[in-house]
Write a protein that holds these residues in place. Structure first.
Motif, mmCIF file in Angstrom:
data_model
loop_
_atom_site.group_PDB
_atom_site.id
_atom_site.type_symbol
_atom_site.label_atom_id
_atom_site.label_comp_id
_atom_site.label_asym_id
_atom_site.label_seq_id
_atom_site.Cartn_x
_atom_site.Cartn_y
_atom_site.Cartn_z
ATOM 1 N N ASP A 61 0.791 -1.231 0.000
ATOM 2 C CA ASP A 61 0.000 0.000 0.000
ATOM 3 C C ASP A 61 0.825 1.283 0.000
ATOM 4 N N LEU A 62 2.082 1.228 -0.410
ATOM 5 C CA LEU A 62 2.879 2.454 -0.470
ATOM 6 C C LEU A 62 2.394 3.389 -1.564
ATOM 7 N N GLY A 63 1.820 2.854 -2.617
ATOM 8 C CA GLY A 63 1.315 3.689 -3.702
ATOM 9 C C GLY A 63 0.208 4.625 -3.259
ATOM 10 N N ALA A 64 -0.509 4.275 -2.214
ATOM 11 C CA ALA A 64 -1.605 5.099 -1.713
ATOM 12 C C ALA A 64 -1.166 6.023 -0.578
ATOM 13 N N ASP A 65 0.103 5.986 -0.175
ATOM 14 C CA ASP A 65 0.595 6.813 0.929
ATOM 15 C C ASP A 65 0.726 8.270 0.468
ATOM 16 N N PRO A 66 -0.044 9.190 1.039
ATOM 17 C CA PRO A 66 -0.001 10.587 0.579
ATOM 18 C C PRO A 66 1.262 11.332 1.008
ATOM 19 N N THR A 67 2.040 10.764 1.919
ATOM 20 C CA THR A 67 3.239 11.461 2.390
ATOM 21 C C THR A 67 4.451 11.213 1.507
ATOM 22 N N LEU A 68 4.392 10.239 0.602
ATOM 23 C CA LEU A 68 5.535 9.936 -0.260
ATOM 24 C C LEU A 68 5.495 10.770 -1.538
ATOM 25 N N ALA A 69 6.673 11.107 -2.027
ATOM 26 C CA ALA A 69 6.783 11.890 -3.259
ATOM 27 C C ALA A 69 6.510 11.001 -4.469
ATOM 28 N N HIS A 70 5.982 11.611 -5.519
ATOM 29 C CA HIS A 70 5.680 10.900 -6.760
ATOM 30 C C HIS A 70 6.697 11.284 -7.828
ATOM 31 N N GLU A 71 6.971 10.352 -8.727
ATOM 32 C CA GLU A 71 7.912 10.584 -9.827
ATOM 33 C C GLU A 71 7.347 9.939 -11.085
ATOM 34 N N ALA A 72 7.585 10.570 -12.220
ATOM 35 C CA ALA A 72 7.101 10.053 -13.508
ATOM 36 C C ALA A 72 8.129 9.100 -14.106
ATOM 37 N N ILE A 73 8.330 7.958 -13.438
ATOM 38 C CA ILE A 73 9.221 6.910 -13.943
ATOM 39 C C ILE A 73 8.344 5.727 -14.307
ATOM 40 N N PRO A 74 8.450 5.237 -15.532
ATOM 41 C CA PRO A 74 7.570 4.135 -15.943
ATOM 42 C C PRO A 74 7.887 2.838 -15.207
#
Length: 126
Positions: A61-74
């Motif tokens: 469930d890390l993908g749903a963690d709002p505290t983590l930064a997002h990156e546009a890496i495929p």
């Protein structure tokens, strides 16, 4: 067999040390100046840190963690362009900064694809 030695003055652990003046091995305290001559001349060292390697760890469930930064890496598995990332949390001296990525769509864990494959740490699912 090697055993633990303790300081008779402050009760801290004694460590093997070479006494250059007397040319013998002693067990010395790192807190006070106490030392004693070592009976056993055999010293063992078991260094476990050299055999460990960075690992992804628990990524549920890390993908749903709002505290983590997002990156546009495929994602290498599904091709989704949105991933969260975090840094390796091990506290070793030799640790380099490793970023782990988790796809927000399929929850696949991977490292930066621009790293050479021999420098990549182990991921949980390959």
């Amino acid at each position: 067999m090697a055993s633990l030695h303790f300081c008779s003055e402050c009760n801290n652990l004694l460590y093997p040390k070479a006494d250059q003046q007397r040319r013998i091995m002693v067990y010395a305290c790192r807190i006070c100046q106490y030392d004693e001559i070592g009976e056993n001349k055999c010293v063992y060292r078991n260094d476990l840190l050299t055999v460990t390697k960075e690992q992804v760890g628990v990524t549920t469930d890390l993908g749903a963690d709002p505290t983590l930064a997002h990156e546009a890496i495929p994602c290498p598995r599904c091709g989704n362009d949105d991933s969260v990332f975090y840094q390796d949390q091990s506290k070793r001296k030799e640790t380099r900064m490793i970023l782990f990525f988790v796809c927000t769509k399929c929850n696949h864990s991977f490292t930066d694809p621009t790293l050479p494959s021999d420098n990549r740490p182990d991921t949980e699912d390959g």
